[in-house]
Design an enzyme around this catalytic site. Structure first.
Site, mmCIF file in Angstrom:
data_model
loop_
_atom_site.group_PDB
_atom_site.id
_atom_site.type_symbol
_atom_site.label_atom_id
_atom_site.label_comp_id
_atom_site.label_asym_id
_atom_site.label_seq_id
_atom_site.Cartn_x
_atom_site.Cartn_y
_atom_site.Cartn_z
ATOM 1 N N THR A 70 40.996 39.129 35.648
ATOM 2 C CA THR A 70 40.483 39.112 36.508
ATOM 3 C C THR A 70 39.049 38.927 35.821
ATOM 4 O O THR A 70 38.974 38.645 35.126
ATOM 5 C CB THR A 70 40.324 41.105 36.648
ATOM 6 O OG1 THR A 70 40.118 41.861 35.222
ATOM 7 C CG2 THR A 70 41.195 41.225 37.534
ATOM 8 N N ASP A 150 18.937 39.646 38.430
ATOM 9 C CA ASP A 150 19.455 39.992 36.958
ATOM 10 C C ASP A 150 18.082 39.719 36.072
ATOM 11 O O ASP A 150 18.334 38.497 35.737
ATOM 12 C CB ASP A 150 20.310 38.868 37.019
ATOM 13 C CG ASP A 150 21.372 38.085 35.855
ATOM 14 O OD1 ASP A 150 21.550 39.499 35.007
ATOM 15 O OD2 ASP A 150 22.429 38.567 36.193
ATOM 16 N N ARG A 212 31.521 47.054 42.091
ATOM 17 C CA ARG A 212 32.207 47.515 41.837
ATOM 18 C C ARG A 212 31.852 49.071 42.614
ATOM 19 O O ARG A 212 30.845 50.203 42.815
ATOM 20 C CB ARG A 212 32.084 48.059 39.966
ATOM 21 C CG ARG A 212 33.415 46.939 39.323
ATOM 22 C CD ARG A 212 34.199 47.532 39.393
ATOM 23 N NE ARG A 212 35.380 46.480 38.320
ATOM 24 C CZ ARG A 212 36.487 44.962 39.037
ATOM 25 N NH1 ARG A 212 35.863 45.010 40.189
ATOM 26 N NH2 ARG A 212 36.640 44.732 38.252
ATOM 27 N N ASP A 236 34.225 46.749 50.754
ATOM 28 C CA ASP A 236 35.270 46.827 49.959
ATOM 29 C C ASP A 236 35.842 47.052 48.702
ATOM 30 O O ASP A 236 36.782 47.582 48.095
ATOM 31 C CB ASP A 236 35.471 45.089 49.221
ATOM 32 C CG ASP A 236 36.775 44.345 48.891
ATOM 33 O OD1 ASP A 236 37.302 45.026 49.504
ATOM 34 O OD2 ASP A 236 36.301 43.833 47.738
ATOM 35 N N GLU A 241 38.119 54.505 43.330
ATOM 36 C CA GLU A 241 39.371 54.113 43.664
ATOM 37 C C GLU A 241 40.945 54.242 42.498
ATOM 38 O O GLU A 241 40.645 54.590 41.737
ATOM 39 C CB GLU A 241 39.689 52.270 43.393
ATOM 40 C CG GLU A 241 38.425 51.817 44.531
ATOM 41 C CD GLU A 241 38.401 50.388 44.028
ATOM 42 O OE1 GLU A 241 38.835 49.565 43.369
ATOM 43 O OE2 GLU A 241 37.075 50.051 44.964
ATOM 44 N N HIS A 258 39.479 47.318 48.218
ATOM 45 C CA HIS A 258 39.107 45.958 47.137
ATOM 46 C C HIS A 258 40.216 44.392 47.383
ATOM 47 O O HIS A 258 40.199 44.871 45.800
ATOM 48 C CB HIS A 258 39.139 47.352 45.741
ATOM 49 C CG HIS A 258 38.654 46.499 44.181
ATOM 50 N ND1 HIS A 258 39.038 46.801 43.286
ATOM 51 C CD2 HIS A 258 38.914 44.791 44.206
ATOM 52 C CE1 HIS A 258 38.557 46.606 42.849
ATOM 53 N NE2 HIS A 258 37.957 44.674 42.707
ATOM 54 N N GLY A 261 38.705 39.948 46.063
ATOM 55 C CA GLY A 261 38.509 38.529 45.486
ATOM 56 C C GLY A 261 39.749 38.084 45.285
ATOM 57 O O GLY A 261 40.813 37.724 44.776
ATOM 58 N N TYR A 262 41.493 38.790 47.234
ATOM 59 C CA TYR A 262 42.480 38.291 46.542
ATOM 60 C C TYR A 262 42.631 36.632 47.750
ATOM 61 O O TYR A 262 43.528 36.970 48.360
ATOM 62 C CB TYR A 262 42.957 39.354 47.492
ATOM 63 C CG TYR A 262 43.520 40.289 46.705
ATOM 64 C CD1 TYR A 262 42.893 40.340 45.222
ATOM 65 C CD2 TYR A 262 44.195 41.366 46.964
ATOM 66 C CE1 TYR A 262 43.035 41.576 44.505
ATOM 67 C CE2 TYR A 262 45.034 42.345 46.278
ATOM 68 C CZ TYR A 262 44.527 42.556 44.294
ATOM 69 O OH TYR A 262 44.828 43.648 43.869
HETATM 70 N N1 LIG Z 1 35.946 43.014 44.615
HETATM 71 C C1 LIG Z 1 35.855 42.259 44.189
HETATM 72 O O1 LIG Z 1 37.188 41.763 44.910
HETATM 73 C C2 LIG Z 1 35.812 41.621 42.917
HETATM 74 C C3 LIG Z 1 35.950 40.286 42.739
HETATM 75 C C4 LIG Z 1 35.948 39.165 41.498
HETATM 76 C C5 LIG Z 1 34.622 40.483 40.775
HETATM 77 N N2 LIG Z 1 34.647 42.048 41.284
HETATM 78 C C6 LIG Z 1 33.317 42.731 40.849
HETATM 79 O O2 LIG Z 1 32.054 41.909 40.182
HETATM 80 C C7 LIG Z 1 31.032 41.479 39.242
HETATM 81 C C8 LIG Z 1 30.505 40.747 38.923
HETATM 82 O O3 LIG Z 1 31.437 39.711 39.132
HETATM 83 P P1 LIG Z 1 30.597 38.062 38.342
HETATM 84 O O4 LIG Z 1 31.558 37.367 38.739
HETATM 85 O O5 LIG Z 1 29.573 37.558 39.170
HETATM 86 O O6 LIG Z 1 30.619 38.609 37.186
HETATM 87 P P2 LIG Z 1 29.775 37.920 36.039
HETATM 88 O O7 LIG Z 1 29.691 38.503 34.713
HETATM 89 O O8 LIG Z 1 29.529 36.164 36.078
HETATM 90 O O9 LIG Z 1 28.213 38.388 36.305
HETATM 91 C C9 LIG Z 1 27.834 39.426 36.917
HETATM 92 C C10 LIG Z 1 26.029 39.385 36.584
HETATM 93 O O10 LIG Z 1 25.195 40.678 36.707
HETATM 94 C C11 LIG Z 1 24.414 41.175 35.791
HETATM 95 N N3 LIG Z 1 23.739 41.706 35.774
HETATM 96 C C12 LIG Z 1 24.467 43.082 34.656
HETATM 97 N N4 LIG Z 1 24.187 44.271 34.573
HETATM 98 C C13 LIG Z 1 23.072 43.888 36.256
HETATM 99 C C14 LIG Z 1 21.826 44.971 36.153
HETATM 100 N N5 LIG Z 1 21.727 46.029 35.965
HETATM 101 N N6 LIG Z 1 21.130 44.441 37.381
HETATM 102 C C15 LIG Z 1 21.120 42.731 37.686
HETATM 103 N N7 LIG Z 1 21.805 41.807 37.075
HETATM 104 C C16 LIG Z 1 23.447 42.076 36.421
HETATM 105 C C17 LIG Z 1 24.742 39.676 34.387
HETATM 106 O O11 LIG Z 1 24.027 39.623 33.838
HETATM 107 C C18 LIG Z 1 25.364 38.687 35.472
HETATM 108 O O12 LIG Z 1 24.189 37.825 34.614
HETATM 109 C C19 LIG Z 1 32.236 42.221 38.276
HETATM 110 O O13 LIG Z 1 32.248 42.017 36.995
HETATM 111 C C20 LIG Z 1 33.228 42.836 38.607
HETATM 112 O O14 LIG Z 1 33.202 44.012 38.838
HETATM 113 C C21 LIG Z 1 34.618 42.427 42.361
HETATM 114 O O1 LIG Z 2 37.646 42.177 38.635
HETATM 115 C C1 LIG Z 2 37.595 41.418 39.179
HETATM 116 O O2 LIG Z 2 38.842 39.917 39.339
HETATM 117 C C2 LIG Z 2 38.486 41.803 40.797
HETATM 118 O O3 LIG Z 2 37.433 43.158 41.427
HETATM 119 C C3 LIG Z 2 39.537 41.286 41.206
HETATM 120 O O4 LIG Z 2 39.608 41.535 42.497
HETATM 121 C C4 LIG Z 2 40.296 42.457 40.886
HETATM 122 O O5 LIG Z 2 41.742 42.356 41.331
HETATM 123 P P1 LIG Z 2 42.832 43.986 41.045
HETATM 124 O O6 LIG Z 2 43.565 43.338 38.710
HETATM 125 O O7 LIG Z 2 42.777 45.135 40.671
HETATM 126 O O8 LIG Z 2 44.418 43.032 41.498
#
Ligand SMILES: NC(=O)c1ccc[n+]([C@@H]2O[C@H](COP(=O)([O-])OP(=O)(O)OC[C@H]3O[C@@H](n4cnc5c(N)ncnc54)[C@H](O)[C@@H]3O)[C@@H](O)[C@H]2O)c1
Ligand SMILES: O=C(O)[C@H](O)[C@H](O)COP(=O)(O)O
Length: 382
Positions: A70, A150, A212, A236, A241, A258, A261-262
């Site tokens: 993840t 950011d 999140r 999402d 959760e 959620h 990312g699937y």
């Molecule tokens: N819903 C899903 O299926 C799914 C899928 C992938 C990721 N995610 C979530 O999304 C988050 C972000 O993913 P990503 O790939 O961009 O991660 P990443 O680590 O590449 O980027 C996160 C960015 O957020 C910035 N950040 C941290 N705190 C901050 C704040 N207070 N204000 C503004 N920016 C801030 C960081 O500097 C970083 O550049 C992950 O940490 C994960 O929790 C969810």
């Molecule tokens: O953090 C991530 O990569 C995403 O939230 C991801 O979609 C989480 O998926 P899970 O591990 O809960 O299956």
């Protein structure tokens, strides 16, 4: 070598079976994993629903590698792993394209539902990491204006993009959240959208949370919507959760479990990244050379519809058709609304129907086409 892996990790058997005997490659249910089960694990491969900490690993003296397929790492006690000299890898960026396509699909659907001009949206991206960046590239392809907040990247000076303040981003037509869950420190994201910030949003704005759940105060959002606020909400992810604040669902435009990312590619890329990290780890331990024998491209099946030929110039109608053909987020919204009460959150995620990324479809443009938007958006050229 005993490798324990989350049962919800596509192609794990294909990637990892060479490392051990068949009976030593052991799937587990992520939410229920116990310290007893992983007592003799050498390698532990999890997804976001397994908390990896002292309670899980204190009785295991063999483990040398933990991986999460993840992007998010808030379920891992990295300080504890570090203290024990256990190698840790996550899968940065693995499903960033998938999340960006979830956002694009949501925008296409909302533009159609409310007859809005998608190109006139201003989008505020909170978090300019992998996912925020993939989203910004797709918005650029579509000619949609965006700004990014950011503060960490802004301070790092290694990123020459122009960043905006949170206050500016929160004024955009669309606010899309892409930050990790951070509870402490200088830039916490827990309840970043708290009661006060939510109450300042305007009736015609759209907010999308696919990072999140805890980044938005869900109770405050529900209270706001119950007062009749017009904010359009795409969720999402949910605070707490696998529990969901059920009364909030009826106030959302799009609600999903959620799964942003699937995409098959997004999930499987996570497995591939851990495979490569484990190859590196073993090569380092044995002082041998690294060989990645398997590659994801060899496992991915062709998409159900893998070729499209455009017979006119790209326009908004074609955008709507192309995006919905590959990924119409309303499918996942309908499943969620109909089945969340009977099936539960984890079951909807475990039984998620196959979804592909734009890149699984080759789009052929008109000869001498004036614009190349589909390919910039991520559709395949060849
Ligand atoms: N819903 C899903 O299926 C799914 C899928 C992938 C990721 N995610 C979530 O999304 C988050 C972000 O993913 P990503 O790939 O961009 O991660 P990443 O680590 O590449 O980027 C996160 C960015 O957020 C910035 N950040 C941290 N705190 C901050 C704040 N207070 N204000 C503004 N920016 C801030 C960081 O500097 C970083 O550049 C992950 O940490 C994960 O929790 C969810
Ligand atoms: O953090 C991530 O990569 C995403 O939230 C991801 O979609 C989480 O998926 P899970 O591990 O809960 O299956």
């Amino acid at each position: 070598m005993k490798i324990f892996f989350d049962e919800n990790m596509p192609y794990a058997n294909d990637f990892f079976s060479d490392f051990c005997k068949a009976e030593e490659l052991i799937p587990f249910s992520g939410r229920d994993l116990t310290a007893e089960q992983v007592l003799d694990a050498d390698v532990l491969l999890v997804r976001s629903i397994t908390k990896v900490n002292e309670a899980l690993l204190k009785n295991n003296n063999k483990i040398s590698f933990v991986g999460t397929a993840t992007i998010g790492t808030d379920h891992i006690d990295q300080a504890y792993l570090n203290d024990r000299d256990i190698t840790f890898h996550s899968a940065p960026g693995c499903n960033a394209i998938s999340v960006a396509e979830y956002v694009i699909s949501s925008l296409v659907i909302l533009a159609e539902r409310y007859q809005l001009d998608i190109q006139k949206f201003s989008v505020g991206i909170v978090g300019g990491g992998n996912t925020g960046t993939r989203l910004s590239e797709k918005l650029t392809a579509l000619g949609i204006d965006y700004i990014i907040c950011d503060p960490l990247l802004e301070q790092s000076k290694n990123d020459n993009r122009v960043f905006s303040s949170l206050e500016e981003v929160l004024k955009c037509d669309v606010i899309s959240l892409h930050v990790p869950k951070v509870i402490e420190g200088e830039h916490p994201t827990y309840h970043l959208l708290d009661k006060s910030r939510l109450n300042n949003l305007k009736n015609d704005q759209i907010i999308i949370n696919a990072c999140r759940g805890e980044v938005i105060d869900n109770q405050a959002l529900l209270a706001l919507k119950k007062q009749g606020h017009g904010l359009k909400v795409v969720l999402d992810v949910w605070e707490g959760e696998p529990d969901v604040l059920m009364p909030l669902i009826e106030y959302t435009e799009i609600a999903t479990a959620h799964i942003a990312g699937y995409s098959l590619e997004g999930k499987a890329r996570g497995t591939e990244m851990l495979y490569q990290a484990l190859c590196d780890h073993i090569a380092k331990q044995d002082s041998s050379s690294i060989e990645y024998k398997y590659q994801l491209v060899n496992f991915l099946p062709p998409a159900n519809i893998s070729m499209i030929k455009l017979n006119q110039e790209f326009n908004e109608v074609i955008l709507n058709q192309l995006v919905k053909m590959v990924y119409d987020v309303r499918r996942d919204d309908a499943i969620f609304r109909q089945q969340i009460a009977s099936q539960g959150f984890d079951s909807l995620r475990k039984n998620y129907p196959v979804r592909r990324e734009f890149s699984s479809v080759q789009v052929t443009l008109l000869p001498n086409a004036l614009s190349d938007v589909p390919h910039h958006l991520g559709f395949n050229k060849t």
